[in-house]
Design a protein around this motif. Structure first.
Motif, PDB file in Angstrom:
ATOM      1  N   HIS A  57       0.860  -1.186   0.000  1.00 22.29           N
ATOM      2  CA  HIS A  57       0.000   0.000   0.000  1.00 22.29           C
ATOM      3  C   HIS A  57       0.896   1.236   0.000  1.00 22.29           C
ATOM      4  N   VAL A  59       1.696   5.001   0.746  1.00 24.07           N
ATOM      5  CA  VAL A  59       1.284   5.963   1.768  1.00 24.07           C
ATOM      6  C   VAL A  59       1.332   7.370   1.186  1.00 24.07           C
ATOM      7  N   SER A  60       0.326   8.169   1.532  1.00 32.16           N
ATOM      8  CA  SER A  60       0.315   9.550   1.053  1.00 32.16           C
ATOM      9  C   SER A  60       0.535  10.556   2.180  1.00 32.16           C
ATOM     10  N   ALA A  61       0.130  10.218   3.401  1.00 35.38           N
ATOM     11  CA  ALA A  61       0.265  11.167   4.513  1.00 35.38           C
ATOM     12  C   ALA A  61       0.198  10.418   5.841  1.00 35.38           C
ATOM     13  N   SER A  62       0.441  11.143   6.915  1.00 40.98           N
ATOM     14  CA  SER A  62       0.328  10.565   8.254  1.00 40.98           C
ATOM     15  C   SER A  62      -0.785  11.286   9.005  1.00 40.98           C
ATOM     16  N   GLU A  64      -2.155   7.345   7.953  1.00 38.92           N
ATOM     17  CA  GLU A  64      -2.624   6.703   6.730  1.00 38.92           C
ATOM     18  C   GLU A  64      -3.624   5.615   7.098  1.00 38.92           C
ATOM     19  N   CYS A 109       7.164   4.349  12.988  1.00 38.00           N
ATOM     20  CA  CYS A 109       5.743   4.209  12.655  1.00 38.00           C
ATOM     21  C   CYS A 109       5.026   3.521  13.810  1.00 38.00           C
ATOM     22  N   GLU A 115      -5.154   2.762  11.442  1.00 40.06           N
ATOM     23  CA  GLU A 115      -4.337   3.859  10.938  1.00 40.06           C
ATOM     24  C   GLU A 115      -2.866   3.630  11.258  1.00 40.06           C
ATOM     25  N   HIS A 117       0.561   5.634  11.762  1.00 44.77           N
ATOM     26  CA  HIS A 117       1.092   6.966  12.052  1.00 44.77           C
ATOM     27  C   HIS A 117       2.598   6.957  11.814  1.00 44.77           C
ATOM     28  N   ALA A 124       6.264  10.198   5.711  1.00 40.71           N
ATOM     29  CA  ALA A 124       5.146   9.337   5.320  1.00 40.71           C
ATOM     30  C   ALA A 124       4.919   9.333   3.815  1.00 40.71           C
TER      31      ALA A 124
END
Length: 200
Positions: A57, A59-62, A64, A109, A115, A117, A124
């Motif tokens: 997967h 990741v685009s941001a924290s 996620e 992480c 989620e 983090h 992230a």
């Protein structure tokens, strides 16, 4: 092998007539076989990190949100930053609270519910999470899911394990001696897990 093929091979062994169809039928024996196949398949899928069930997967941001098919993180370095470094996983919430409160160049992480983090949060973007999918059934056309829905469904692990798991469960359910079949299933499961890992 398909669900129907597996169940018919088991039917031959346990002295039942073969079925023309098993999914959605009113035949009590077919319904029992499908229910036991679901139980066996779910157990087999849970007991190993099958290669065909490993996925990634982006990741685009924290934080996620993890995909709907997420079951558990893949073994080893399951979370990689865009630059290839691995995030250090932190399981303890109290430790995570300390880590996010301190500026660090080390990537960390923390999985909280569904989620993931990241700290520092900037790391992230572009990270990759490797995980084991909960989907173990392959339907037509190539739809992965976690339950059978048709006679021609197959599994993402060796199908003959489903057959072995179904035999001992059927015998147990009918009050017959099943211990030898269970022992055979366990030995075969271990062998297939090792083969899937490339260690046999």
């Amino acid at each position: 092998m398909t669900l129907l093929t597996v169940i018919n091979e088991v039917a031959d062994i346990v002295s039942l007539d073969r079925f023309d169809s098993v999914y959605g039928t009113n035949d009590p024996n077919a319904q029992t076989m499908v229910a036991l196949a679901e139980e066996a398949g779910a157990e087999i899928a849970r007991r190993a990190d099958w290669k065909r069930m490993l996925t990634t997967h982006a990741v685009s941001a924290s934080p996620e949100l993890l995909p709907a098919d997420y079951q558990r993180l893949a073994p080893g370095g399951a979370v990689r930053a865009a630059d290839g470094h691995f995030f250090r996983p932190i399981a303890n919430g109290a430790q995570w609270a300390v880590i996010v409160g301190i500026a660090s160049a080390e990537p960390y992480c923390h999985l909280r519910g569904r989620e993931m983090h990241f700290s520092p949060a900037a790391f992230a973007a572009g990270a990759t999470i490797e995980y084991v999918s909960k989907n173990w059934v392959l339907g037509d056309p190539y739809e992965e899911r976690d339950t059978f829905r048709a006679d021609d469904d197959t599994t993402l692990f060796p199908e003959w394990l489903l057959k072995k798991g179904l035999i001992w469960r059927w015998k147990r359910q009918k009050g017959l001696s099943f211990e030898d079949n269970l022992a055979e299933f366990e030995a075969d499961l271990l062998q297939e897990i090792n083969a899937d890992r490339g260690t046999s």
